[in-house]
Write a protein that holds these residues in place. Structure first.
Motif, mmCIF file in Angstrom:
data_model
loop_
_atom_site.group_PDB
_atom_site.id
_atom_site.type_symbol
_atom_site.label_atom_id
_atom_site.label_comp_id
_atom_site.label_asym_id
_atom_site.label_seq_id
_atom_site.Cartn_x
_atom_site.Cartn_y
_atom_site.Cartn_z
ATOM 1 N N ASP A 256 16.247 -1.659 -13.295
ATOM 2 C CA ASP A 256 15.802 -2.912 -13.914
ATOM 3 C C ASP A 256 16.702 -3.272 -15.089
ATOM 4 N N TYR A 257 17.057 -2.266 -15.882
ATOM 5 C CA TYR A 257 17.882 -2.510 -17.065
ATOM 6 C C TYR A 257 19.296 -2.941 -16.675
ATOM 7 N N VAL A 258 19.903 -2.212 -15.749
ATOM 8 C CA VAL A 258 21.259 -2.548 -15.303
ATOM 9 C C VAL A 258 21.303 -3.976 -14.753
ATOM 10 N N LEU A 259 20.320 -4.320 -13.926
ATOM 11 C CA LEU A 259 20.265 -5.668 -13.360
ATOM 12 C C LEU A 259 20.095 -6.711 -14.457
ATOM 13 N N ALA A 260 19.200 -6.452 -15.411
ATOM 14 C CA ALA A 260 18.959 -7.402 -16.511
ATOM 15 C C ALA A 260 20.220 -7.615 -17.334
ATOM 16 N N MET A 261 20.968 -6.556 -17.612
ATOM 17 C CA MET A 261 22.179 -6.673 -18.424
ATOM 18 C C MET A 261 23.284 -7.435 -17.692
ATOM 19 N N LEU A 262 23.428 -7.180 -16.406
ATOM 20 C CA LEU A 262 24.450 -7.891 -15.638
ATOM 21 C C LEU A 262 24.102 -9.373 -15.517
ATOM 22 N N GLU A 263 22.851 -9.674 -15.245
ATOM 23 C CA GLU A 263 22.435 -11.072 -15.146
ATOM 24 C C GLU A 263 22.579 -11.778 -16.483
ATOM 25 N N SER A 264 22.300 -11.069 -17.572
ATOM 26 C CA SER A 264 22.461 -11.651 -18.903
ATOM 27 C C SER A 264 23.934 -11.954 -19.178
ATOM 28 N N SER A 265 24.819 -11.036 -18.825
ATOM 29 C CA SER A 265 26.253 -11.242 -19.031
ATOM 30 C C SER A 265 26.735 -12.483 -18.294
ATOM 31 N N VAL A 266 26.278 -12.652 -17.070
ATOM 32 C CA VAL A 266 26.682 -13.811 -16.278
ATOM 33 C C VAL A 266 26.101 -15.096 -16.866
ATOM 34 N N SER A 267 24.846 -15.050 -17.302
ATOM 35 C CA SER A 267 24.214 -16.256 -17.847
ATOM 36 C C SER A 267 24.899 -16.714 -19.127
ATOM 37 N N TYR A 268 25.459 -15.776 -19.902
ATOM 38 C CA TYR A 268 26.150 -16.139 -21.139
ATOM 39 C C TYR A 268 27.629 -16.460 -20.921
ATOM 40 N N GLY A 269 28.105 -16.305 -19.687
ATOM 41 C CA GLY A 269 29.499 -16.654 -19.395
ATOM 42 C C GLY A 269 30.500 -15.587 -19.757
ATOM 43 N N ASP A 270 30.089 -14.324 -19.737
ATOM 44 C CA ASP A 270 30.985 -13.205 -20.054
ATOM 45 C C ASP A 270 31.682 -12.780 -18.763
ATOM 46 N N PHE A 271 32.688 -13.561 -18.356
ATOM 47 C CA PHE A 271 33.223 -13.450 -17.006
ATOM 48 C C PHE A 271 34.494 -12.622 -16.862
ATOM 49 N N VAL A 272 35.258 -12.438 -17.919
ATOM 50 C CA VAL A 272 36.616 -11.905 -17.792
ATOM 51 C C VAL A 272 36.665 -10.567 -17.060
ATOM 52 N N SER A 273 35.744 -9.669 -17.381
ATOM 53 C CA SER A 273 35.773 -8.346 -16.743
ATOM 54 C C SER A 273 34.498 -8.055 -15.957
ATOM 55 N N ILE A 274 33.702 -9.079 -15.636
ATOM 56 C CA ILE A 274 32.399 -8.859 -15.018
ATOM 57 C C ILE A 274 32.508 -8.169 -13.661
ATOM 58 N N ASN A 275 33.534 -8.479 -12.879
ATOM 59 C CA ASN A 275 33.671 -7.848 -11.569
ATOM 60 C C ASN A 275 33.904 -6.348 -11.688
ATOM 61 N N GLU A 276 34.677 -5.960 -12.685
ATOM 62 C CA GLU A 276 34.918 -4.528 -12.910
ATOM 63 C C GLU A 276 33.647 -3.842 -13.410
ATOM 64 N N VAL A 277 32.902 -4.526 -14.270
ATOM 65 C CA VAL A 277 31.645 -3.972 -14.777
ATOM 66 C C VAL A 277 30.651 -3.770 -13.633
#
Length: 456
Positions: A256-277
């Motif tokens: 639940d936490y991992v999913l919440a953090m990844l979705e939060s990163s995407v919603s805020y536009g933190d895209f540069v390294s998101i695929n690697e994360v």
């Protein structure tokens, strides 16, 4: 016999229609009672969310009686209080169809009726073991008292809801520890930095904590505390979600936490390294539905990344110029050879002001490194800007001013909300067009240190 069958069919149809109506409209939940304080005019019920909003209100009659009626779709936590704050409110857990009677004498609540047992416990815990806001060091003891009381209860209804109550208590505890710190990053305390001294590192996070409104943010703050205490190592900036998740023992909560953090990163536009994360964190998951949701984030990134099309990595921004506090022209090209961290802000933005002291501290901590920190205001008036710099003691460092929101630089990066943080390489070319790791985030120092070392 035929009449009996027809009657049975009509009754069955009626039950089906009634069930459908209840599913669509919700079951009436009623809270009614009496209050002996004549200065109390209205009793309110608020939905417990990040942004508090009223769910129901009941006018107190001259005889002290009141009634609140709600159409609840699902069970949840609510806050009961009065409009004038004459009584000390408390949290309630309400189910569709609850029928609770409430007698309020001075500041004492006595509950009865359907749904009252768990709520009487919540009230009693609040009264017997209150959190002392002026003594944060006592919060851990208060929390453990509450946990012990819930676990030792022999009341059947409490036993049935024990996991939920324990998760809620844990969320409330962490919110008492970190809530004001989180709030201070939105409503700053002038030029100061709020510190939290959390030592309850052995606390086992419960999967039911997810019922608390800002549960994932609270867990993240707890992980920051572990980082600061040397009890958590972040291997690199792309592994931080996985590193935090690995410290969560419960598999369901971890996912639940991992999913919440990844979705939060995407919603805020933190895209540069998101695929690697995403690549690093996927092995932590077993739930196929969550894995599917995470994989779907790549499509969301592809849809939204167009907003930054003019400032993709490699875009040359070295030609843009600004003015310093003395009116001198300063160009990004003046800092060739150094990594450049840019804070785009404005004086009317409270979250911008909240980040200022953290940025000042980070600049001091990285003094001597091949990096420069530029704070570029998009204010249109120099006098307001200079006055704010003085008020917040920000007259040191490289404070620059662009020509308002119509400045070519602001046009280039996309007229987005502020604060906005950019990172340029040693040639003045874009590395990260929307760094969501703000100065108040301990991960930023790790990120910048990696970039400085990588670009040497």
């Amino acid at each position: 016999m035929e009449k009996v069958v027809k009657k049975f069919m009509l009754i069955s149809l009626g039950l089906m229609l009634t069930t459908h109506a209840l599913a669509v409209d919700g079951v009436k939940t009623v809270i009614k009672g009496t209050v002996n304080n004549r200065s109390i005019k209205v009793i309110n019920i608020f939905k417990r969310e990040m942004m508090r909003r009223p769910a129901a209100s009941g006018i107190v009659k001259l005889n002290g009686q009141f009634q609140l009626t709600m159409d609840l779709k699902a069970a949840g936590f609510y806050l009961v209080s009065d409009s004038a704050n004459k009584i000390k409110g408390f949290e309630m857990y309400l189910n569709p169809g609850d029928q609770i009677s409430m007698e309020i004498v001075n500041d004492d609540f006595t509950l009865s009726g359907k749904g009252s047992v768990v709520n009487q416990l919540l009230y009693d815990l609040n009264r017997k073991y209150p959190y002392n806001e002026s003594d944060p060091a006592s919060h851990s003891q208060t929390y453990h008292h509450r946990i012990q009381a819930i676990q030792s209860s022999t009341v059947a209804e409490v036993i049935r809801k024990k996991s939920l109550l324990l998760g809620n208590a844990q969320g409330e505890y962490l919110n008492k520890v970190y809530g004001k710190l989180i709030e201070s990053r939105v409503y700053p305390l002038m030029s100061s930095i709020m510190e939290v001294n959390f030592m309850d590192f052995d606390i086992r996070l419960l999967p039911e904590i997810v019922i608390y409104p800002n549960w994932s943010q609270l867990i993240t703050e707890m992980m920051f505390s572990k980082m600061n205490a040397g009890r958590l190592k972040v291997h690199n900036i792309n592994t931080w979600i996985a590193d935090f998740g690995n410290l969560i023992e419960n598999q369901r909560l971890k996912e639940d936490y991992v999913l919440a953090m990844l979705e939060s990163s995407v919603s805020y536009g933190d895209f540069v390294s998101i695929n690697e994360v995403i690549k690093v964190t996927l092995p932590l998951l077993k739930d196929q539905k969550k894995i599917t949701r995470i994989k779907a984030l790549k499509a969301k990134v592809a849809q939204r990344i167009g907003f930054y099309k003019n400032v993709m990595p490699g875009t040359d921004l070295s030609k843009y110029t600004f003015k310093d506090v003395n009116g001198n022209q300063v160009s990004i090209s003046d800092f060739k050879g150094k990594l450049i961290y840019i804070d785009v802000w404005t004086t009317g933005c409270m979250p911008c002001m909240a980040e200022a002291p953290y940025l000042k501290r980070l600049e001091h901590e990285m003094q001597g490194e091949e990096i420069v920190f530029l704070s570029i205001s998009c204010d249109s008036g120099a006098e307001t800007w200079k006055k704010t710099l003085k008020s917040y003691k920000l007259d040191g460092g490289l404070q620059l001013l662009m020509n308002g929101y119509d400045d070519p630089f602001f046009e280039k990066i996309g007229k987005s909300a502020v604060p906005r943080f950019l990172i340029l390489n040693r040639e003045g070319k874009m590395l990260d067009y929307n760094s969501c790791k703000r100065p108040s985030n301990p991960l930023l120092k790790i990120y910048l240190t990696e970039l400085v070392n990588k670009t040497k």
